[in-house]
Design an enzyme around this catalytic site. Structure first.
Site, PDB file in Angstrom:
ATOM      1  CG  ASN A 101      48.705  62.886  55.451  1.00 21.44           C
ATOM      2  OD1 ASN A 101      47.970  61.988  55.028  1.00 21.44           O
ATOM      3  ND2 ASN A 101      48.230  64.057  55.842  1.00 21.44           N
ATOM      4  CD  GLN A 149      64.874  61.458  52.617  1.00 27.75           C
ATOM      5  OE1 GLN A 149      65.421  61.638  51.546  1.00 27.75           O
ATOM      6  NE2 GLN A 149      63.591  61.183  52.707  1.00 27.75           N
ATOM      7  CG  HIS A 179      61.306  65.232  52.944  1.00 33.24           C
ATOM      8  ND1 HIS A 179      60.564  65.841  51.975  1.00 33.24           N
ATOM      9  CD2 HIS A 179      62.307  64.598  52.301  1.00 33.24           C
ATOM     10  CE1 HIS A 179      61.085  65.596  50.794  1.00 33.24           C
ATOM     11  NE2 HIS A 179      62.142  64.841  50.957  1.00 33.24           N
ATOM     12  CD  GLU A 201      61.519  57.234  49.690  1.00 29.80           C
ATOM     13  OE1 GLU A 201      60.712  57.822  48.934  1.00 29.80           O
ATOM     14  OE2 GLU A 201      61.723  57.594  50.865  1.00 29.80           O
ATOM     15  CG  HIS A 202      65.689  58.300  48.377  1.00 30.60           C
ATOM     16  ND1 HIS A 202      64.744  58.657  49.329  1.00 30.60           N
ATOM     17  CD2 HIS A 202      65.195  58.703  47.182  1.00 30.60           C
ATOM     18  CE1 HIS A 202      63.741  59.266  48.734  1.00 30.60           C
ATOM     19  NE2 HIS A 202      63.970  59.300  47.426  1.00 30.60           N
ATOM     20  CG  ASP A 206      64.037  63.909  45.532  1.00 30.55           C
ATOM     21  OD1 ASP A 206      63.683  62.733  45.406  1.00 30.55           O
ATOM     22  OD2 ASP A 206      64.332  64.419  46.632  1.00 30.55           O
ATOM     23  CG  HIS A 220      37.571  22.967  35.447  1.00 31.14           C
ATOM     24  ND1 HIS A 220      36.591  23.314  36.331  1.00 31.14           N
ATOM     25  CD2 HIS A 220      38.445  23.998  35.404  1.00 31.14           C
ATOM     26  CE1 HIS A 220      36.846  24.508  36.822  1.00 31.14           C
ATOM     27  NE2 HIS A 220      37.967  24.954  36.271  1.00 31.14           N
TER      28      HIS A 220
END
Length: 432
Positions: free
Chosen positions: A208, A253, A256, A321-322, A355, A414
């Site tokens: 979360n 979706q 959720h 996301e998807h 999933d 260097h």
């Protein structure tokens, strides 16, 4: 149920909340991190009592609890988890990279050493819900990568136990231990270590807002996979798409939580009309209808565009996301997709296939991060170390060029580190 837009209006008005929009939550997370860092188990147990309402004597799940979980689960579901795990394992095995070393003719050897991190921690949401699929998706890639110790943290249920399917999945995936803690305090325990929870090198897994903010705070002290926002799906559909299929996927979706985002971008006004009707009909049949309805109404969108090219422009701007391509020619469209966490091709590949079952990871970049980051993979659990070797001859050949570059940057030490070797080799005369 979905707010309707034309393509232009949607692109002009669409916004996502950023993590900086939660200053109070950020401060609360910082306080939790500090307490756990200072007081270890005591603080974690205290926050578990405060936030989860659970009084625990120990954070570690015992072998007796694992045995009880094996007895409690449905054998058929357990077998499905075993098969899903094998699909995930087989997919991720193809991602493994090997170390390499190339010897060049001029006395130079260059290479890359690939090695797994030593300890990884996976966060899996819990409490009132169970996500054994997330256990498989986070633990298995770590194991495939070769991580020596993989532990799991997940919030306990009301009685202080962990859901039996979560524990069985942890055994199937190969987790070394499971700890009863969630939220920012669990991230803190993994980042700093406590008397019970080991300090890890990498923290992965969805959570979360408080979990995500905690991961952001400890990033740099430990590695993290990504900063995951609310889950989202975008379905691109043309006139060939079935409204009932699209509606079912958007609702899968939306159920959720109320912050989940479900979008449909379509070239068909007829589909748009039928979709609104289907969403109402199907939502009424769901156990989580109220959650899904609020999610669709507040976070969702139905966007009607003039062409498939316009739809794919929206896809690449949002980097969902998807992404589902429910099109008559989905493979042609796939070539134009630049930004997405995972792409589900065709009407018979709904998001739940990814999933739970197919094998590719379901821990995906959200909130537009697909523009610059990738799905969780074996790569998240390995480090790549460069290997460089120069023979005396090879150093002589390049020394003065390196010294010149050092002079341009004003870094005389260097240059001296090379020059002192060049002069020594030149004095020897042979360069051997």
């Amino acid at each position: 149920m979905l707010r309707e837009f034309d393509g232009r209006t949607f692109r002009e008005t669409f916004t996502r909340a950023g993590f900086d929009d939660y200053p109070e939550a950020t401060q609360a997370v910082r306080d939790i991190l500090a307490e756990v860092n200072q007081r270890g188990d005591e603080a974690v147990l205290e926050y578990t009592r405060k936030f989860d309402g659970v009084e625990l004597e120990t954070l570690l799940v015992s072998e007796e609890e694992f045995a009880a979980a094996e007895e409690a689960v449905d054998p058929e579901v357990r077998q499905s988890l075993v098969e899903a795990a094998e699909n995930i394992r087989n997919f991720h095995r193809r991602q493994v990279q090997n170390s390499w070393l190339e010897h060049q003719a001029d006395g130079v050897a260059l290479g890359q050493r690939v090695a797994a991190v030593e300890k990884a921690g996976a966060y899996v949401p819990g409490g009132g819900a169970a996500y054994p699929s997330s256990v498989l998706m986070t633990v298995i890639p770590a194991r495939v990568a070769g991580v020596e110790k993989v532990v799991l943290v997940t919030p306990p249920q009301a009685g202080g136990e962990i859901n039996p399917y979560t524990l069985v999945a942890a055994k199937i995936a190969g987790a070394d231990a499971v700890y009863k803690c969630g939220g920012a305090q669990a991230v803190a325990a993994l980042a700093y270590g406590t008397e019970t929870v080991p300090k890890v090198d990498k923290i992965v897994g969805p959570g979360n807002l408080y979990v995500t903010l905690a991961k952001r705070e400890v990033s740099g002290m430990v590695g993290i996979d990504m900063l995951a926002g609310p889950s989202e799906v975008l379905v691109v559909a043309d006139a060939s798409a079935r409204a009932d299929f699209v509606a079912a996927d958007l609702l899968s979706q939306a159920e959720h939580d109320v912050m989940a985002a479900s979008y449909c971008v379509t070239t068909s006004a007829r589909l748009a009309l039928d979709l609104q009707k289907e969403l109402k009909r199907q939502c009424a049949q769901l156990e989580r209808c109220e959650v899904a309805r609020e999610s669709l109404q507040k976070q969702g969108a139905l966007v009607i565009v003039d062409s498939l090219d316009e739809a794919l422009e929206i896809v690449n701007e949002l980097a969902p996301e998807h992404l589902e391509l429910q099109l008559s020619e989905p493979w042609e469209a796939l070539g134009k997709v630049k930004n997405a966490g995972a792409v589900f091709v065709g009407p018979y590949t709904p998001e739940p296939v990814g999933d739970y079952w197919a094998g590719p990871n379901h821990v995906l970049p959200t909130a537009g991060a697909g523009r610059f980051s990738s799905v969780l993979s074996v790569d998240d659990f390995v480090k790549k170390t460069s290997v460089i070797y120069y023979s005396p001859q090879a150093l002589l050949k390049s020394a003065q060029k390196i010294e010149g570059l050092a002079r341009v940057e004003g870094l005389t030490a260097h240059g001296q580190a090379v020059k002192i070797r060049r002069e020594y080799l030149e004095e020897k005369g042979s360069g051997n």
